[in-house]
Design a protein around this motif. Sequence first.
Motif, PDB file in Angstrom:
ATOM      1  N   LEU A  94     -15.589  -7.277  -9.779  1.00 19.02           N
ATOM      2  CA  LEU A  94     -16.813  -7.419  -8.973  1.00 19.02           C
ATOM      3  C   LEU A  94     -17.629  -6.151  -9.115  1.00 19.02           C
ATOM      4  O   LEU A  94     -17.208  -5.082  -8.678  1.00 19.02           O
ATOM      5  N   LYS A  95     -18.820  -6.313  -9.717  1.00 15.60           N
ATOM      6  CA  LYS A  95     -19.647  -5.151 -10.013  1.00 15.60           C
ATOM      7  C   LYS A  95     -20.770  -4.969  -8.989  1.00 15.60           C
ATOM      8  O   LYS A  95     -20.709  -4.103  -8.121  1.00 15.60           O
ATOM      9  N   GLU A  96     -21.778  -5.728  -9.135  1.00 14.98           N
ATOM     10  CA  GLU A  96     -22.966  -5.593  -8.275  1.00 14.98           C
ATOM     11  C   GLU A  96     -22.924  -6.657  -7.158  1.00 14.98           C
ATOM     12  O   GLU A  96     -22.467  -7.783  -7.364  1.00 14.98           O
ATOM     13  N   LYS A  97     -23.447  -6.283  -6.011  1.00 19.44           N
ATOM     14  CA  LYS A  97     -23.523  -7.249  -4.892  1.00 19.44           C
ATOM     15  C   LYS A  97     -24.705  -6.899  -3.995  1.00 19.44           C
ATOM     16  O   LYS A  97     -25.016  -5.740  -3.761  1.00 19.44           O
ATOM     17  N   VAL A  98     -25.358  -7.947  -3.505  1.00 18.74           N
ATOM     18  CA  VAL A  98     -26.535  -7.812  -2.621  1.00 18.74           C
ATOM     19  C   VAL A  98     -26.345  -8.749  -1.414  1.00 18.74           C
ATOM     20  O   VAL A  98     -26.097  -9.955  -1.589  1.00 18.74           O
ATOM     21  N   ASN A  99     -26.463  -8.187  -0.210  1.00 20.92           N
ATOM     22  CA  ASN A  99     -26.341  -8.975   1.048  1.00 20.92           C
ATOM     23  C   ASN A  99     -25.030  -9.748   1.108  1.00 20.92           C
ATOM     24  O   ASN A  99     -24.974 -10.878   1.609  1.00 20.92           O
ATOM     25  N   LEU A 100     -24.004  -9.173   0.619  1.00 21.24           N
ATOM     26  CA  LEU A 100     -22.714  -9.857   0.625  1.00 21.24           C
ATOM     27  C   LEU A 100     -22.024  -9.580   1.963  1.00 21.24           C
ATOM     28  O   LEU A 100     -21.675  -8.447   2.280  1.00 21.24           O
ATOM     29  N   HIS A 101     -21.827 -10.650   2.755  1.00 19.57           N
ATOM     30  CA  HIS A 101     -21.246 -10.513   4.104  1.00 19.57           C
ATOM     31  C   HIS A 101     -19.777 -10.895   4.141  1.00 19.57           C
ATOM     32  O   HIS A 101     -19.041 -10.443   5.019  1.00 19.57           O
ATOM     33  N   SER A 102     -19.334 -11.745   3.233  1.00 17.39           N
ATOM     34  CA  SER A 102     -17.933 -12.172   3.221  1.00 17.39           C
ATOM     35  C   SER A 102     -17.097 -11.200   2.380  1.00 17.39           C
ATOM     36  O   SER A 102     -17.613 -10.488   1.511  1.00 17.39           O
ATOM     37  N   GLN A 103     -15.817 -11.206   2.662  1.00 19.64           N
ATOM     38  CA  GLN A 103     -14.890 -10.346   1.935  1.00 19.64           C
ATOM     39  C   GLN A 103     -14.462 -11.039   0.632  1.00 19.64           C
ATOM     40  O   GLN A 103     -13.862 -12.110   0.659  1.00 19.64           O
ATOM     41  N   LEU A 104     -14.822 -10.439  -0.500  1.00 19.02           N
ATOM     42  CA  LEU A 104     -14.443 -10.968  -1.814  1.00 19.02           C
ATOM     43  C   LEU A 104     -13.541  -9.971  -2.531  1.00 19.02           C
ATOM     44  O   LEU A 104     -13.704  -8.748  -2.396  1.00 19.02           O
ATOM     45  N   PRO A 105     -12.594 -10.464  -3.327  1.00 18.81           N
ATOM     46  CA  PRO A 105     -11.693  -9.543  -4.043  1.00 18.81           C
ATOM     47  C   PRO A 105     -12.435  -8.781  -5.139  1.00 18.81           C
ATOM     48  O   PRO A 105     -13.406  -9.282  -5.709  1.00 18.81           O
ATOM     49  N   VAL A 106     -11.986  -7.613  -5.405  1.00 20.17           N
ATOM     50  CA  VAL A 106     -12.586  -6.810  -6.486  1.00 20.17           C
ATOM     51  C   VAL A 106     -12.196  -7.383  -7.840  1.00 20.17           C
ATOM     52  O   VAL A 106     -13.012  -7.444  -8.769  1.00 20.17           O
ATOM     53  N   LYS A 107     -10.973  -7.853  -7.959  1.00 17.54           N
ATOM     54  CA  LYS A 107     -10.472  -8.410  -9.209  1.00 17.54           C
ATOM     55  C   LYS A 107     -10.428  -9.927  -9.090  1.00 17.54           C
ATOM     56  O   LYS A 107      -9.802 -10.486  -8.183  1.00 17.54           O
ATOM     57  N   TRP A 108     -11.123 -10.626  -9.963  1.00 20.86           N
ATOM     58  CA  TRP A 108     -11.165 -12.080  -9.967  1.00 20.86           C
ATOM     59  C   TRP A 108     -10.331 -12.593 -11.129  1.00 20.86           C
ATOM     60  O   TRP A 108     -10.447 -12.112 -12.263  1.00 20.86           O
ATOM     61  N   ASP A 109      -9.514 -13.593 -10.844  1.00 22.26           N
ATOM     62  CA  ASP A 109      -8.825 -14.281 -11.922  1.00 22.26           C
ATOM     63  C   ASP A 109      -9.320 -15.720 -11.977  1.00 22.26           C
ATOM     64  O   ASP A 109     -10.148 -16.151 -11.162  1.00 22.26           O
ATOM     65  N   SER A 110      -8.803 -16.446 -12.898  1.00 22.44           N
ATOM     66  CA  SER A 110      -9.284 -17.817 -13.095  1.00 22.44           C
ATOM     67  C   SER A 110      -8.971 -18.708 -11.895  1.00 22.44           C
ATOM     68  O   SER A 110      -9.757 -19.597 -11.529  1.00 22.44           O
ATOM     69  N   THR A 111      -7.834 -18.453 -11.264  1.00 25.67           N
ATOM     70  CA  THR A 111      -7.453 -19.288 -10.099  1.00 25.67           C
ATOM     71  C   THR A 111      -8.428 -19.086  -8.939  1.00 25.67           C
ATOM     72  O   THR A 111      -8.906 -20.042  -8.328  1.00 25.67           O
ATOM     73  N   TYR A 112      -8.696 -17.818  -8.605  1.00 22.78           N
ATOM     74  CA  TYR A 112      -9.617 -17.542  -7.482  1.00 22.78           C
ATOM     75  C   TYR A 112     -11.020 -18.040  -7.797  1.00 22.78           C
ATOM     76  O   TYR A 112     -11.733 -18.532  -6.941  1.00 22.78           O
ATOM     77  N   THR A 113     -11.400 -17.905  -9.116  1.00 16.62           N
ATOM     78  CA  THR A 113     -12.731 -18.369  -9.506  1.00 16.62           C
ATOM     79  C   THR A 113     -12.854 -19.875  -9.294  1.00 16.62           C
ATOM     80  O   THR A 113     -13.862 -20.381  -8.775  1.00 16.62           O
ATOM     81  N   ALA A 114     -11.839 -20.625  -9.703  1.00 15.82           N
ATOM     82  CA  ALA A 114     -11.853 -22.077  -9.503  1.00 15.82           C
ATOM     83  C   ALA A 114     -11.897 -22.426  -8.012  1.00 15.82           C
ATOM     84  O   ALA A 114     -12.602 -23.350  -7.579  1.00 15.82           O
TER      85      ALA A 114
END
Length: 454
Positions: A94-114
């Motif tokens: 996770l690089k850039e983010k704007v107005n992001l209010h929810s907690q997202l993981p820094v490292k994304w894998d294919s499972t989380y993306t799906a």
Amino acid sequence: MKKFFKSLLAKYMIIILTAISIVQIGYLMIALFFISIDHQSEKNSEYTTDKIEAKWHKDINSIGNSKNINNVFDEWKNEFPKSTMFWVDGNGILKEKVNLHSQLPVKWDSTYTAKFIKENYANDPFTVIAFLGKDKDTNQGFAVLQLPRKTFNPPIAKANERYGTILSLVMLCFIFVFIAISFLFFKSIRKRLLKLQEAMAFRGVDQLPLEIQQNKMKMDEIGQLEQTFNQMVIELRESKQRESQEEQLRRELIANLSHDLRTPLTKLSAQIYILEKEKLTQDGKNAVKAMDSTVVHIDHLIENLMSYTLLMASKYKFTPVQVDIVRFVRESIASWYLVFEKEGFTINVELYSLKDSNWFMDPVWFGRVLDNLFQNVLRHAKEGLFIEVKTVKTNEYDGIIIRDHGKGINNESTKKGAGIGLSIVDLMLQKMKLEWEIQSNMNGTTILIKKILQ
């Protein structure tokens, strides 16, 4: 027509029509407001999900490096301040983010993306995912745009969301104003009606209602009713004055007649007295005796008529004092004893002490009551030749009973009058706050005079 516009009906119709007009004007203003919004919606028709999605893909696909993506995010943020944007590079970071209010993981894998795509597909917020660079080049990762679904609501819905409460409050204000005006209108009517009711219930010194002060500017139905009421009061007062004058004339007439009748009766009594001294046959003596009895009877009737007139006019002197009732009745029957004995009556007297022998009354009045009752027995119950006077006491009252063995009050009598004697008895006992009862049949009459015990 002029009277109609002054009526309560016309006034209330004006209130109703005004309220309807205000509501119609309000609806017209709301309609114009939404028409202007419709025109605005035509100008902003570009804000649709399809166009937003196409534009986002176009802008993201054309990005060559991270510097360009920041510029794109800034442009979209200026246009959609409530938008959420972030970029996940080709390594799943996770690089850039704007107005992001929810907690997202820094490292994304294919499972989380799906999982992320599944949770946000066709949901709120509206989510668009686009790959950076060309369509087949995914090494730079993907960028996500999220917009609240209400962003795509038609302008009318947005206006309703923004101004709906205000419009509702305005309509409620209109309704409240109408209710307030109606309340004041009916309150004014109620106040005038209560004033009229109070005037009807209140009595002046002459026991008649007082006139209502009218407002000439308010000649509606209630004003006309007040005018009619005042006219009725005036007529009643004039009628009472005429009645008082007639009553005064009647009393004067009775007084004059009594005086004029007593003068010849006195002369007639003198002539009868002279005849009694003459030598007469037995028939003559009986005739003279009958004449004397008639004169006495007429004199008694005149006295009763005078007393009744004075009582009705409240002119009969009333001086109540404490009196020993048992002693008073005993003295009264003693004064009549010889009269009853002369006529052959059997006299039964049973006078005993009462629970409260001291009665607050006028001795002259009560003596008159007893005289009238004894005289009635002597004249109308003579055939029974019996009179009984006794006391009675109960838990509720003390009383005096006078009983005879005549044929009853309802029986026709040759000496029966107009009932003035009993009327005098009733008026005097009421004034002295005493009660009385009569029980009469063919076997005699029983009169009970009683004082209620406190």
